[in-house]
Design a protein around this motif. Structure first.
Motif, short mmCIF file in Angstrom:
data_model
loop_
_atom_site.label_atom_id
_atom_site.label_comp_id
_atom_site.label_asym_id
_atom_site.label_seq_id
_atom_site.Cartn_x
_atom_site.Cartn_y
_atom_site.Cartn_z
N LYS A 159 35.83 42.85 36.51
CA LYS A 159 36.28 42.29 37.80
C LYS A 159 37.71 42.57 38.13
CE LYS A 159 35.81 38.54 40.87
NZ LYS A 159 35.18 37.27 41.16
N HIS A 190 36.87 43.62 43.06
CA HIS A 190 35.80 44.70 43.00
C HIS A 190 35.10 44.70 41.48
CE1 HIS A 190 33.27 48.32 43.80
NE2 HIS A 190 33.60 48.67 42.82
N CYS A 195 40.33 50.72 38.84
CA CYS A 195 39.23 50.29 39.86
C CYS A 195 39.03 51.34 40.68
CB CYS A 195 39.92 48.95 40.61
SG CYS A 195 39.00 48.41 41.81
N VAL A 200 38.05 51.05 43.88
CA VAL A 200 38.53 50.65 45.13
C VAL A 200 39.93 50.74 45.48
CG1 VAL A 200 38.40 48.73 46.81
CG2 VAL A 200 36.29 49.45 45.46
#
Length: 52
Positions: free
Chosen positions: A13, A19, A30, A32
């Motif tokens: 996370k 995300h 990540c 995103v």
């Protein structure tokens, strides 16, 4: 040792954007926001791998 349900997998996370994405190895970026996650920097959670 903790038992993980069949329909769950370990995920990060992201501590920057929140995300969740699958853990591949010990670290990852990540998809995103591009934040680099490690078990020390981002939370490791059990997430469903079902395609809802």
């Amino acid at each position: 040792m903790k038992n993980i349900p069949e329909n769950a997998s370990k995920s990060f996370k992201c501590d920057r954007c929140g995300h969740m994405f699958p853990v591949k190895g010990q670290e990852g970026d990540c998809p995103v926001c591009g934040n680099h996650c490690t078990p020390q920097a981002c939370r490791v959670v059990d997430a469903s791998d079902e395609g809802y």
